[in-house]
Scaffold this active site. Structure first.
Site, mmCIF file in Angstrom:
data_model
loop_
_atom_site.group_PDB
_atom_site.id
_atom_site.type_symbol
_atom_site.label_atom_id
_atom_site.label_comp_id
_atom_site.label_asym_id
_atom_site.label_seq_id
_atom_site.Cartn_x
_atom_site.Cartn_y
_atom_site.Cartn_z
ATOM 1 C CG ASN A 215 -3.208 -22.242 24.178
ATOM 2 O OD1 ASN A 215 -3.391 -23.336 24.685
ATOM 3 N ND2 ASN A 215 -3.301 -22.041 22.865
ATOM 4 C CG ASP A 284 -7.302 -16.857 17.844
ATOM 5 O OD1 ASP A 284 -7.772 -17.830 17.218
ATOM 6 O OD2 ASP A 284 -7.810 -16.386 18.875
ATOM 7 C CE LYS A 294 18.529 -17.057 23.802
ATOM 8 N NZ LYS A 294 19.360 -17.388 24.934
ATOM 9 C CG ASP A 312 -11.801 -20.431 12.671
ATOM 10 O OD1 ASP A 312 -11.842 -21.638 13.016
ATOM 11 O OD2 ASP A 312 -12.486 -19.554 13.215
ATOM 12 C CG PHE A 330 -14.635 -27.770 22.874
ATOM 13 C CD1 PHE A 330 -14.732 -28.734 21.890
ATOM 14 C CD2 PHE A 330 -14.924 -28.120 24.181
ATOM 15 C CE1 PHE A 330 -15.120 -30.025 22.194
ATOM 16 C CE2 PHE A 330 -15.305 -29.408 24.506
ATOM 17 C CZ PHE A 330 -15.405 -30.360 23.509
ATOM 18 C CE LYS A 344 -15.585 -17.418 19.859
ATOM 19 N NZ LYS A 344 -14.868 -17.697 21.072
HETATM 20 O O1 C5P Z 1 -12.853 -18.518 17.903
HETATM 21 P P1 C5P Z 1 -12.458 -19.391 19.010
HETATM 22 O O2 C5P Z 1 -10.969 -19.643 19.078
HETATM 23 O O3 C5P Z 1 -12.992 -19.041 20.362
HETATM 24 O O4 C5P Z 1 -13.192 -20.753 18.655
HETATM 25 C C1 C5P Z 1 -12.927 -21.924 19.321
HETATM 26 C C2 C5P Z 1 -13.218 -23.103 18.422
HETATM 27 O O5 C5P Z 1 -12.629 -22.925 17.143
HETATM 28 C C3 C5P Z 1 -12.579 -24.361 18.969
HETATM 29 O O6 C5P Z 1 -13.401 -25.459 18.566
HETATM 30 C C4 C5P Z 1 -11.224 -24.400 18.269
HETATM 31 O O7 C5P Z 1 -10.698 -25.702 18.192
HETATM 32 C C5 C5P Z 1 -11.572 -23.822 16.921
HETATM 33 N N1 C5P Z 1 -10.488 -23.041 16.289
HETATM 34 C C6 C5P Z 1 -9.844 -23.543 15.164
HETATM 35 N N2 C5P Z 1 -8.871 -22.809 14.556
HETATM 36 C C7 C5P Z 1 -8.514 -21.594 15.032
HETATM 37 C C8 C5P Z 1 -9.149 -21.082 16.181
HETATM 38 C C9 C5P Z 1 -10.127 -21.839 16.783
HETATM 39 O O8 C5P Z 1 -10.171 -24.650 14.727
HETATM 40 N N3 C5P Z 1 -7.564 -20.915 14.427
#
Ligand code: C5P
Length: 403
Positions: A215, A284, A294, A312, A330, A344
């Site tokens: 990203n 995600d 490749k 997460d 964040f 969240k």
């Molecule tokens: O759910 P979302 O991605 O919007 O949440 C953002 C927050 O969750 C950020 O603080 C990000 O660093 C954390 N996050 C994480 N692990 C993930 C997805 C998000 O720690 N797999």
């Protein structure tokens, strides 16, 4: 501005040095902001500064006669330059012209301001303001490095449109941001003895040996936070995805590539830490399997990559036994920012979340700037657009309050 930050300025003595720049009128606002925070301010103006703003204006806002001359017997009988130099808790030169940087670099003492700087043991802050070409010039940049090596602190400059019509770096930092930076300096040991772990940047999820999913995260926000925490005395660990940034030497950096690597490092480091900040944009999902070779296009008209969810990280950190006292997340949203962020906060069981609207192209991701809202279960703070270093100081002050 949080109360604990402002309190650092009460009863402190500041010399504001004003030099010749079109931004000189903004130094009146700086004086007012510092006075409002309970500080005592004395103003020194160079001859150039007086071409842009009158000593009378600065006298009115500071409540004291302005100092302009080195060899003025009457003024020296009041508070002479050596006495002024000793009186100050900090000297702030705002705006600092290109010429004044060069003169500081040379250690000149042919006017009141430079003499005072030479004589004073107080920390010196300089807030440059000049045309972007003058700022970018090799001579100015060499002077800036010399001054930084001597421990002089730079407030900005900011980027944006300039009085001369150019767009670029060289704008005077906004007075309110300067005040916050100065306050943070005086409260700089706010996190002494604390352990802070921060994730930053994107993660890269390999598809095959040459391709990956990722990203636009630049890592700037997480790095700014790590630098601010280390400066505030915290033992700071930054778990960084692949970005082209370097952190301050006081920050220990663990470099990772994938979400699984970030997850492993975060769980290990977060145990027994005081603060965990999840500023990383963790992917995600990751490809369910990584091809050994490749993947060839061949004559296929489409291709499907099966994805599986990544852990997460922040939600898991918030649930470990030896959980950090404050977990800050964040959230980047494009609609219903506050409602989604609240959801969240609860689902991830974290203590606060900074949410910004990424549909606004002037802030977030690769921008130098950010703005948004910091939500906790019982409070909401709006943070207006500001550069990420200044925003980091604001967030740090909120963290300290929560600790
Ligand atoms: O759910 P979302 O991605 O919007 O949440 C953002 C927050 O969750 C950020 O603080 C990000 O660093 C954390 N996050 C994480 N692990 C993930 C997805 C998000 O720690 N797999």
């Amino acid at each position: 501005m949080p109360r604990n930050a402002m309190a650092q300025l009460t009863n402190r003595n500041f010399i504001i040095g004003v030099t010749g720049s079109i931004a000189a009128y903004k130094s009146a606002e700086l004086v007012r902001e510092l006075s409002r925070a309970g500080a005592s301010v004395r103003v020194i103006m160079t001859a150039g500064a007086q071409e842009f703003i009158t000593p009378l204006t600065m006298q009115a806002v500071s409540g004291h006669p302005v100092h302009t001359e080195l060899l003025d017997t009457e003024a020296e009988a009041g508070m002479g330059h050596i006495e002024l130099a000793r009186w100050a808790d900090a000297i702030i030169i705002a705006p600092a012209s290109a010429d004044s940087l060069a003169r500081l670099c040379d250690g000149r003492a042919d006017d009141l301001l430079t003499s005072c700087v030479l004589a004073s043991p107080a920390p010196l802050f300089v807030a440059p303001a000049m045309n972007q070409g003058m700022w970018a010039n090799e001579a100015t940049q060499a002077n800036v490095s010399t001054l930084q090596d001597r421990g002089i602190k730079f407030l900005g400059p900011d980027s944006g449109s300039q009085a001369c019509g150019d767009i670029g770096t060289g704008r005077l930092m906004e007075p309110t941001d300067m005040v916050l930076n100065i306050a943070t300096h005086f409260s700089s040991r706010l996190l002494e003895g604390r352990r802070v772990v921060i994730t930053a940047g994107p993660t890269r999820e390999p598809i095959c040996p040459v391709r990956y999913l990722s990203n636009h995260s630049s890592g700037k926000m997480g790095y700014a936070l790590a630098n601010a925490c280390a400066e505030a005395g915290a033992l700071t660990t930054l778990i960084s995805g692949p970005v082209a940034l370097t952190a301050d030497p006081a920050v220990s950096v663990i470099r990772v590539t994938t979400a699984l690597e970030m997850h492993e490092a975060a769980i290990r480091e977060a145990a027994s830490s005081d603060v965990f900040i999840g500023a990383a944009a963790v992917a995600d999902f990751r490809p369910a399997s990584v091809a050994n070779e490749k993947i060839k296009r061949g004559n296929k008209s489409s291709a499907v990559i099966e994805l599986v969810a990544n852990p997460d990280i922040i939600a898991e950190v918030a649930r470990i036994d030896d959980r950090p006292k404050v977990v800050m997340g964040f959230a980047a949203e494009t609609e219903n920012t506050e409602a989604y962020a609240h959801k969240k906060l609860i689902e991830k069981a974290i203590d606060c979340i900074f949410v910004n609207d990424v549909s606004d192209k002037t802030i977030g991701f690769d921008s130098e700037f950010n703005a948004g809202m910091l939500l906790s279960s019982d409070a909401t703070h709006e943070l207006k657009p500001m550069n990420k270093r200044v925003l980091a100081s604001h967030l740090l002050n909120h963290l300290v309050t929560m600790l």
